[in-house]
Scaffold this motif. Structure first.
Motif, PDB file in Angstrom:
ATOM      1  N   ALA A 109       0.835  -1.201   0.000  1.00 31.00           N
ATOM      2  CA  ALA A 109       0.000   0.000   0.000  1.00 31.00           C
ATOM      3  C   ALA A 109       0.871   1.252   0.000  1.00 31.00           C
ATOM      4  N   GLU A 110       1.931   1.239   0.783  1.00 35.47           N
ATOM      5  CA  GLU A 110       2.832   2.398   0.800  1.00 35.47           C
ATOM      6  C   GLU A 110       3.497   2.595  -0.544  1.00 35.47           C
ATOM      7  N   ALA A 111       3.994   1.494  -1.128  1.00 34.18           N
ATOM      8  CA  ALA A 111       4.675   1.597  -2.412  1.00 34.18           C
ATOM      9  C   ALA A 111       3.734   2.098  -3.500  1.00 34.18           C
ATOM     10  N   VAL A 112       2.513   1.578  -3.538  1.00 34.44           N
ATOM     11  CA  VAL A 112       1.543   1.983  -4.550  1.00 34.44           C
ATOM     12  C   VAL A 112       1.113   3.436  -4.341  1.00 34.44           C
ATOM     13  N   ALA A 113       0.862   3.820  -3.096  1.00 36.28           N
ATOM     14  CA  ALA A 113       0.420   5.186  -2.813  1.00 36.28           C
ATOM     15  C   ALA A 113       1.497   6.206  -3.170  1.00 36.28           C
ATOM     16  N   CYS A 114       2.746   5.886  -2.874  1.00 33.31           N
ATOM     17  CA  CYS A 114       3.821   6.831  -3.162  1.00 33.31           C
ATOM     18  C   CYS A 114       4.070   6.972  -4.662  1.00 33.31           C
ATOM     19  N   ALA A 115       3.694   5.956  -5.434  1.00 31.91           N
ATOM     20  CA  ALA A 115       3.882   6.016  -6.887  1.00 31.91           C
ATOM     21  C   ALA A 115       2.668   6.612  -7.592  1.00 31.91           C
ATOM     22  N   ALA A 116       1.564   6.787  -6.873  1.00 36.04           N
ATOM     23  CA  ALA A 116       0.338   7.299  -7.486  1.00 36.04           C
ATOM     24  C   ALA A 116       0.427   8.806  -7.689  1.00 36.04           C
ATOM     25  N   SER A 117      -0.457   9.323  -8.529  1.00 37.05           N
ATOM     26  CA  SER A 117      -0.504  10.756  -8.771  1.00 37.05           C
ATOM     27  C   SER A 117      -1.010  11.480  -7.531  1.00 37.05           C
ATOM     28  N   PRO A 118      -0.676  12.766  -7.381  1.00 38.26           N
ATOM     29  CA  PRO A 118      -1.103  13.519  -6.202  1.00 38.26           C
ATOM     30  C   PRO A 118      -2.620  13.475  -6.023  1.00 38.26           C
ATOM     31  N   GLY A 119      -3.041  13.402  -4.789  1.00 35.88           N
ATOM     32  CA  GLY A 119      -4.471  13.370  -4.493  1.00 35.88           C
ATOM     33  C   GLY A 119      -5.025  11.995  -4.251  1.00 35.88           C
ATOM     34  N   ALA A 120      -4.272  10.957  -4.593  1.00 31.35           N
ATOM     35  CA  ALA A 120      -4.750   9.600  -4.342  1.00 31.35           C
ATOM     36  C   ALA A 120      -4.729   9.328  -2.839  1.00 31.35           C
ATOM     37  N   THR A 121      -5.755   8.660  -2.360  1.00 26.29           N
ATOM     38  CA  THR A 121      -5.901   8.384  -0.934  1.00 26.29           C
ATOM     39  C   THR A 121      -6.069   6.892  -0.719  1.00 26.29           C
ATOM     40  N   VAL A 122      -5.296   6.322   0.177  1.00 27.20           N
ATOM     41  CA  VAL A 122      -5.434   4.903   0.505  1.00 27.20           C
ATOM     42  C   VAL A 122      -6.806   4.697   1.147  1.00 27.20           C
ATOM     43  N   SER A 123      -7.539   3.688   0.696  1.00 25.30           N
ATOM     44  CA  SER A 123      -8.922   3.531   1.148  1.00 25.30           C
ATOM     45  C   SER A 123      -9.302   2.064   1.261  1.00 25.30           C
TER      46      SER A 123
END
Length: 204
Positions: A109-123
């Motif tokens: 989850a951390e790896a995916v969230a950090c690679a996502a575009s700004p504004g993405a929220t882990v949910s």
């Protein structure tokens, strides 16, 4: 939100067991097993998140910046020293092997969230893991993110991007990551899990 970045190790360990290489970087089999679920003897049973010693996420850009090459990264993966958890993100295989399903999902989850575009929220399920909620018979093979937009949701084998409205007071921060609040997470899971699965989350 800002991504929490762990220190980058400067040496490659050679004491990990080999993993099978399936792409040009390295195998995902050490971190991702389709269908893996968080399962307990009965709803309400206690569980622990075994993160072991602090696991570092090793990022390709950081490694290239200190002089390591893509060939060396591939070699580390092919030898089993590192395991790939997301595009351009790796962890020490020995550390990874000591994590339970929750710890492995938290890393992904951390790896995916950090690679996502700004504004993405882990949910959804991923936010539940980050908040430490109890889960029962719930798949953990997909990382869930949400974005404030009406359409454009996407789902792959390892990532599900939801399109939904998130108010500012429904977003919080956990370990430097944007995450839906506990209340919003419970509400999302009540809409997407079975009654029994959602009940365990709500009671945890």
């Amino acid at each position: 939100g800002t991504c929490h970045r762990f220190p980058i190790p400067n040496t490659l360990s050679s004491d990990a067991k080999p993993v099978r290489t399936v792409d040009k970087w390295c195998s995902l089999t050490a971190i991702h097993t389709p269908g893996v679920t968080a399962s307990f003897p009965a709803p309400g049973a206690a569980r622990s998140i075994d993160m072991g010693e602090q696991t570092h996420i090793i990022r390709r850009p950081d490694q290239l910046s200190i002089g390591r090459t893509d060939a060396e990264i591939r070699q580390a993966c092919a030898s089993g020293t590192w395991a790939r958890i997301h595009r351009g993100a790796y962890v020490d295989s020995g550390h990874l092997s000591r994590l339970d399903a929750y710890g492995r999902h938290r890393l992904r989850a951390e790896a995916v969230a950090c690679a996502a575009s700004p504004g993405a929220t882990v949910s959804h399920v991923s936010a539940a893991v980050l908040h430490g909620f109890e889960l029962w018979n719930t798949p953990l093979d997909v990382v869930h993110l949400s974005r404030n937009r009406r359409g454009g949701g996407r789902k792959s084998a390892r990532r599900h991007v939801h399109s939904t409205w998130l108010a500012d007071n429904e977003i919080t921060e956990v370990d430097g990551l944007r995450v839906t609040t506990p209340a919003r997470t419970v509400a999302d899971l009540a809409r997407t899990l079975t009654f029994e699965q959602a009940l365990v989350v709500g009671n945890s």
